[in-house]
Design an enzyme around this catalytic site. Structure first.
Site, mmCIF file in Angstrom:
data_model
loop_
_atom_site.group_PDB
_atom_site.id
_atom_site.type_symbol
_atom_site.label_atom_id
_atom_site.label_comp_id
_atom_site.label_asym_id
_atom_site.label_seq_id
_atom_site.Cartn_x
_atom_site.Cartn_y
_atom_site.Cartn_z
ATOM 1 N N ARG A 238 0.862 -1.180 0.000
ATOM 2 C CA ARG A 238 0.000 0.000 0.000
ATOM 3 C C ARG A 238 0.891 1.220 0.000
ATOM 4 O O ARG A 238 1.950 1.199 0.637
ATOM 5 C CB ARG A 238 -0.807 0.047 1.291
ATOM 6 C CG ARG A 238 -2.277 -0.207 1.269
ATOM 7 C CD ARG A 238 -3.107 0.519 0.272
ATOM 8 N NE ARG A 238 -4.484 0.118 0.429
ATOM 9 C CZ ARG A 238 -5.063 -0.882 -0.219
ATOM 10 N NH1 ARG A 238 -4.414 -1.568 -1.116
ATOM 11 N NH2 ARG A 238 -6.325 -1.188 -0.005
ATOM 12 N N GLU A 267 -2.247 8.174 -5.407
ATOM 13 C CA GLU A 267 -2.808 7.410 -6.533
ATOM 14 C C GLU A 267 -4.060 8.113 -7.036
ATOM 15 O O GLU A 267 -4.829 8.607 -6.211
ATOM 16 C CB GLU A 267 -3.150 5.984 -6.085
ATOM 17 C CG GLU A 267 -1.923 5.155 -5.743
ATOM 18 C CD GLU A 267 -2.256 3.715 -5.346
ATOM 19 O OE1 GLU A 267 -3.426 3.279 -5.520
ATOM 20 O OE2 GLU A 267 -1.361 3.037 -4.835
ATOM 21 N N HIS A 286 -1.838 0.006 -9.575
ATOM 22 C CA HIS A 286 -2.508 -0.680 -8.459
ATOM 23 C C HIS A 286 -3.363 -1.828 -9.017
ATOM 24 O O HIS A 286 -4.559 -1.932 -8.740
ATOM 25 C CB HIS A 286 -3.365 0.282 -7.628
ATOM 26 C CG HIS A 286 -3.630 -0.240 -6.238
ATOM 27 N ND1 HIS A 286 -3.693 0.545 -5.129
ATOM 28 C CD2 HIS A 286 -3.836 -1.500 -5.796
ATOM 29 C CE1 HIS A 286 -3.943 -0.195 -4.058
ATOM 30 N NE2 HIS A 286 -4.032 -1.450 -4.450
HETATM 31 P P1 NAD Z 1 -2.846 -10.671 4.948
HETATM 32 O O1 NAD Z 1 -3.617 -10.154 6.092
HETATM 33 O O2 NAD Z 1 -3.087 -12.056 4.475
HETATM 34 O O3 NAD Z 1 -1.290 -10.570 5.269
HETATM 35 C C1 NAD Z 1 -0.637 -9.437 5.765
HETATM 36 C C2 NAD Z 1 0.613 -9.912 6.479
HETATM 37 O O4 NAD Z 1 1.436 -8.797 6.802
HETATM 38 C C3 NAD Z 1 0.279 -10.638 7.771
HETATM 39 O O5 NAD Z 1 0.906 -11.890 7.768
HETATM 40 C C4 NAD Z 1 0.856 -9.711 8.834
HETATM 41 O O6 NAD Z 1 1.327 -10.440 9.939
HETATM 42 C C5 NAD Z 1 1.994 -9.074 8.069
HETATM 43 N N1 NAD Z 1 2.504 -7.871 8.729
HETATM 44 C C6 NAD Z 1 1.806 -6.899 9.337
HETATM 45 N N2 NAD Z 1 2.644 -5.996 9.849
HETATM 46 C C7 NAD Z 1 3.911 -6.407 9.548
HETATM 47 C C8 NAD Z 1 5.206 -5.893 9.801
HETATM 48 N N3 NAD Z 1 5.383 -4.774 10.507
HETATM 49 N N4 NAD Z 1 6.270 -6.573 9.311
HETATM 50 C C9 NAD Z 1 6.111 -7.700 8.619
HETATM 51 N N5 NAD Z 1 4.900 -8.254 8.367
HETATM 52 C C10 NAD Z 1 3.822 -7.600 8.832
HETATM 53 O O7 NAD Z 1 -3.081 -9.640 3.774
HETATM 54 P P2 NAD Z 1 -2.725 -9.829 2.223
HETATM 55 O O8 NAD Z 1 -3.912 -10.329 1.491
HETATM 56 O O9 NAD Z 1 -1.428 -10.536 2.097
HETATM 57 O O10 NAD Z 1 -2.558 -8.310 1.795
HETATM 58 C C11 NAD Z 1 -1.566 -7.504 2.412
HETATM 59 C C12 NAD Z 1 -1.762 -6.062 2.003
HETATM 60 O O11 NAD Z 1 -1.419 -5.942 0.633
HETATM 61 C C13 NAD Z 1 -3.206 -5.589 2.105
HETATM 62 O O12 NAD Z 1 -3.468 -5.074 3.388
HETATM 63 C C14 NAD Z 1 -3.303 -4.547 1.029
HETATM 64 O O13 NAD Z 1 -3.042 -3.271 1.544
HETATM 65 C C15 NAD Z 1 -2.227 -4.951 0.040
HETATM 66 N N6 NAD Z 1 -2.793 -5.519 -1.191
HETATM 67 C C16 NAD Z 1 -2.434 -4.960 -2.367
HETATM 68 C C17 NAD Z 1 -2.936 -5.478 -3.552
HETATM 69 C C18 NAD Z 1 -2.551 -4.858 -4.871
HETATM 70 O O14 NAD Z 1 -3.307 -4.961 -5.823
HETATM 71 N N7 NAD Z 1 -1.399 -4.249 -4.968
HETATM 72 C C19 NAD Z 1 -3.806 -6.578 -3.536
HETATM 73 C C20 NAD Z 1 -4.137 -7.144 -2.314
HETATM 74 C C21 NAD Z 1 -3.608 -6.607 -1.146
#
Ligand code: NAD
Length: 320
Positions: A238, A267, A286
């Site tokens: 993000r 964005e 994105h």
């Molecule tokens: P998820 O909840 O499955 O995983 C997020 C992970 O990040 C968790 O395992 C959490 O423990 C870890 N985390 C949190 N804080 C952390 C830190 N300080 N250091 C290391 N790890 C940490 O979520 P996801 O589906 O994997 O998505 C993650 C993020 O990616 C979403 O919140 C969203 O903002 C972003 N995302 C972007 C797109 C895109 O199109 N670019 C698509 C989906 C998600």
């Protein structure tokens, strides 16, 4: 209880609202009878007035009108929910669920694509096509992923999807996770306070955490300086997790070899952003999770939660 679900017009950012409405419509033959009983209506909601009568809303955007409606549950079609006002929603007793768990393959493949583009120099060939330029890369320019090292920061759905594909391509994978328990396809798991060690040897650093108070600026000037000069930063998390100004400096000063960026602090990425013009930067809009089945996957999550609500069970993917 049975639920009336609104599909907010803002989901049109990612797919037509009507296709999601139709996928939630229980009138199809063979639909689960429990789901049919649990859903009283599903409709597309374009204006604040049309929210009246909806118990639940599936949405991309957030709008303050949600707070003064009859909604008791909001489902975000994105995994990231940083745009929602947690305290306000909690105060009004509105549950929030998200769409994590459905993008590991799509985002994993996008990141594999970024790595292959850089290693195999595919982006440079594409750049030359408008000039009809036939050119073999410099002898030491192209490399293979096999034997290279990849660091995945954040090992949730996205991070694991990336790690599995990097491993399959022959890379050595390390990662960063809050709890340093083993993760499949990841040789060594570091905690966030060990992020400098984790990134130090990596040819690719893929960032896949949510944006939270603790991850804002997680990858800044110090972390970029800890990376190899021939390393690439890949950001699918993000905007705000990576410090874009520090990244620009690192790219300009030769501190990094390049970057593939799907998310930005602002964005859409402004027309005047220097990222657009850098030949060692791949910009995607994105769109790392884009795929034609996105709406089906969201529908499956929403259907499951409509059923759970009726059965008095806890909501899946609950954030609040
Ligand atoms: P998820 O909840 O499955 O995983 C997020 C992970 O990040 C968790 O395992 C959490 O423990 C870890 N985390 C949190 N804080 C952390 C830190 N300080 N250091 C290391 N790890 C940490 O979520 P996801 O589906 O994997 O998505 C993650 C993020 O990616 C979403 O919140 C969203 O903002 C972003 N995302 C972007 C797109 C895109 O199109 N670019 C698509 C989906 C998600």
């Amino acid at each position: 209880m049975s639920t009336t679900v609104g599909v907010h017009g803002s989901v049109g950012e990612l797919f037509p609202p009507a296709v999601l409405r139709d996928a939630l419509d229980p009138s199809g033959e063979g639909d689960d009878p429990a789901y049919k009983r649990a859903l009283s209506d599903v409709r597309v909601v374009e204006t604040a007035d049309e929210l009246a009568g909806c118990d639940a809303l599936v949405t991309f955007a957030y709008d303050d009108s949600f707070l003064t409606s009859d909604l008791s549950w909001i489902h975000s079609i994105q995994a990231g929910v940083d745009r929602f006002p947690f305290e306000e929603l909690e105060r009004r007793g509105i549950s929030l669920t998200n769409s994590t768990g459905i993008h590991g393959d799509a985002v994993g493949e996008t990141v594999a694509g970024y790595m292959l583009e850089f290693a195999r120099r595919l982006h440079r060939h594409r750049d030359r096509e408008p000039r009809r330029e036939w050119r073999y890369p410099d002898w030491d320019e192209a490399f293979t992923l096999s034997g290279e090292s990849v660091c995945v920061v954040g090992l949730g759905t996205l991070g694991r999807g990336i790690a599995a594909r990097a491993d399959a391509l022959g890379a050595d994978v390390v990662g960063v996770r809050r709890t340093p328990t083993p993760v499949e396809h990841v040789r060594t798991v570091h905690t966030p306070d060990g992020i400098h060690d984790a990134v130090a040897d990596a040819r690719f650093v893929a960032v896949a955490t949510p944006l939270t108070d603790r991850t804002r600026g997680l990858v800044g000037a110090d972390e970029l300086a800890a990376m190899r000069e021939d390393a690439y930063l890949l950001n699918v998390s993000r905007g705000g997790v990576v410090d874009d100004a520090a990244l620009l400096d690192a790219l300009r000063d030769g501190g990094l070899a390049g970057a593939a960026l799907d998310v930005f602090e602002t964005e859409p990425l402004p027309e005047g952003s220097p990222f657009w013009d850098m030949e060692n930067v791949i910009v995607t809009s994105h769109a790392a999770a884009a795929n034609r089945d996105y709406y089906r996957r969201v529908a499956a999550l929403v259907r499951e939660n409509v059923r759970r609500l009726a059965a008095g069970e806890p909501l899946a993917n609950r954030v609040l």
